[in-house]
Design an enzyme around this catalytic site. Sequence first.
Site, PDB file in Angstrom:
ATOM      1  N   GLU A  48      46.250   4.545 112.617  1.00  0.00           N
ATOM      2  CA  GLU A  48      47.360   4.921 111.744  1.00  0.00           C
ATOM      3  C   GLU A  48      47.368   4.167 110.419  1.00  0.00           C
ATOM      4  O   GLU A  48      47.645   4.747 109.368  1.00  0.00           O
ATOM      5  CB  GLU A  48      48.695   4.712 112.481  1.00  0.00           C
ATOM      6  CG  GLU A  48      48.981   5.721 113.564  1.00  0.00           C
ATOM      7  CD  GLU A  48      48.285   5.439 114.885  1.00  0.00           C
ATOM      8  OE1 GLU A  48      48.454   6.243 115.822  1.00  0.00           O
ATOM      9  OE2 GLU A  48      47.562   4.410 114.978  1.00  0.00           O
TER      10      GLU A  48
ATOM     11  N   HIS B  52      57.754   6.814 123.370  1.00  0.00           N
ATOM     12  CA  HIS B  52      57.705   8.143 122.772  1.00  0.00           C
ATOM     13  C   HIS B  52      59.111   8.666 122.454  1.00  0.00           C
ATOM     14  O   HIS B  52      59.288   9.857 122.229  1.00  0.00           O
ATOM     15  CB  HIS B  52      57.007   9.139 123.714  1.00  0.00           C
ATOM     16  CG  HIS B  52      55.558   8.862 123.929  1.00  0.00           C
ATOM     17  ND1 HIS B  52      55.111   7.862 124.748  1.00  0.00           N
ATOM     18  CD2 HIS B  52      54.439   9.452 123.431  1.00  0.00           C
ATOM     19  CE1 HIS B  52      53.790   7.841 124.754  1.00  0.00           C
ATOM     20  NE2 HIS B  52      53.354   8.794 123.959  1.00  0.00           N
TER      21      HIS B  52
END
Length: 664
Positions: free
Chosen positions: A404, A471
């Site tokens: 990322e 998540h």
Amino acid sequence: MTATTTPLTYTGYDLSDETLLRLYRELLRPRLIEEKMLKQLRGGVISKWFSGIGQEAISVGCTLALEPDEFIFTMHRNLGVFTGREVPLERLFAQWQGKPGGFTKGRDRSFHFGSTEHHIVGMISHLGPQLALAAGVALWHKMRGEPKVSLAFTGDGGTSEGDFHEALNIAAVWKLPVLFVIENNGYGLSTPVSEQYACDSLADRGKGYGMRSLSIDGNNILEVYSTIKQLAEEMRENPEPVLVECRTFRVRGHEEASGVKYVPDELIESWQARDPVTSFGEFLRHRGLLNDAVQLKWETEIKQAIEDALTTAADLPAVTASTENEIGDLFAPTPALRTSQPGNSVEKRFVDAISDGLREAMHAHPQLVLMGQDIADYGGVFKITDGFVAEFGKERVRNTPLCESGVIGAALGYAIAGGKAMVEMQFGDFVSVGFNQIVNNLAKLHYRWGQNADVVIRLPVGGGVGAGPFHSQTMESWFTSVAGLKIVYPSTPEDAKSLLIAAIADPNPVLFFEHKGLYRSLSGPVSEGYTPGEIGKARMVREGNDLTIVTYGAGVHWASEAVDSVGGDVEIIDLRSLTPLDYDAIRTSVAKTSRAIVLHEASLTGGFGGELAAWISEHCFELLDAPVRRVASLDTPVPFAPALEEQYLPKNRLTTAIRQLLAY
């Protein structure tokens, strides 16, 4: 790094006398400037200095080997890049003195700046992040079919950082024409290279990424210049990354205050004998190309240019603090957005509205590139880009490696070169891995030196779907305290589309939060066509007179359900964006109702609701008939089991808060 007695040799290079003399003069300039700056440091004119004395051959050789419009990403000791690109000395001196005539208007020091005019992008103190930016610039050139390379410097210590490895991997996978140049100068501050890496040579690290790599003598100006020039020519024809280790030595401290007591004297002496300026000058004298008269003439000219520039910089006024200017320079101006003739409103799910907005933006901005894990043929884990490859091609819809930070850096580099980029976090939680790029590169570039950072990061966030601690987070409060970021958080399909279009059109960094619990559970009318919304404008969800609920995202729907359940004359304000924030809408509503609940999904402590509640208390105190109430999730990670997650979320506590505040 052990001592070496190997003398520098300059034979075997087929270069003209003109080139040899130019190389020497360009070595001489940063050396003489540095010697003057060390005096300025002792005199208190500048506050800090990172010396590159003894390492000039790397900066000068690399810069002169490239074309003037090829981007270079610099570090502490790359003064030769700035002088080689003819950056005006008075601006450099003003920069180091913190004067308004510098590149950062006194907001940053040293070489922490860039100049797009000179195709130079300076470092941030974290060392590694600029490497991925160079990959992004190279991506811009490759996609446009331009035979250009980019070059990024790092140090031996920087090769231990994750950003180094992520950048090399991205460049290798995408076959980008980037030269990664390691200045291996023996120490990371006081840490010797023996404690930094275990491989024989830092060039070995390139092999693991499937890229060409080599190790050269960084003190030999001819070896550096010839090697980089040849590599750049090859890479312009056949794009690929190359890793070059330049062996050199730092004969002064990491910065002047740290000194060199930790370095053995004999090691410094052995490298001083290999000084690139002195040794190359002697070679030119032996060749009959340089004599005392020419040497004196050049030194006199350079020293006079330095003194003239210092006089100019000294005459500049000191920085005058201005809150208006400081706030005004956080963001690049947002252009007026064109709106196509609105078509009919079509019922769409939240997820489809986002996809529609992305598609409209891709048509409106041919330079826009989408980056993310699995977003190409697979269409992303939420299928938002499903079908995009067939429509726009794999060049513009790019699967990325699982890194990322590197991807955000590449997106930023692509934007610096002239493009627009959208990065999809597979789940918003994963943005923590790219945190540094966001808060220290994206957020600060325009404020520091006027460089726009045209990147949108999409973040699927939120709980209620049984996805557990990694998540389900909604992490807007990680970023609301960081000046220079725009933060958008829509709650309806119409806003999801229109605000995403606006975010991509905006030249500033935008974090776009998407509650994944709304993706397929919420539908609503969405205008067809290119219909940008207005970032920074709140929406009145329902009017009321007795209580205001200020919220955003899924909280808008929880508030509506709770009011329907409890009853009462309650007004609901959907902020839609957290930065910029519509303070006028909040104040207008509180002035009418005299009561306020701040509702958000993130945990209570440290959540953005605390900032909202504080602002209402400070600026609307005389309008209130009751304390401001915050309703948020528990101060725990987001649990997995349905019963635990239901308890964690604020929905069930909201109705009680409404009743209590209405009865206060």
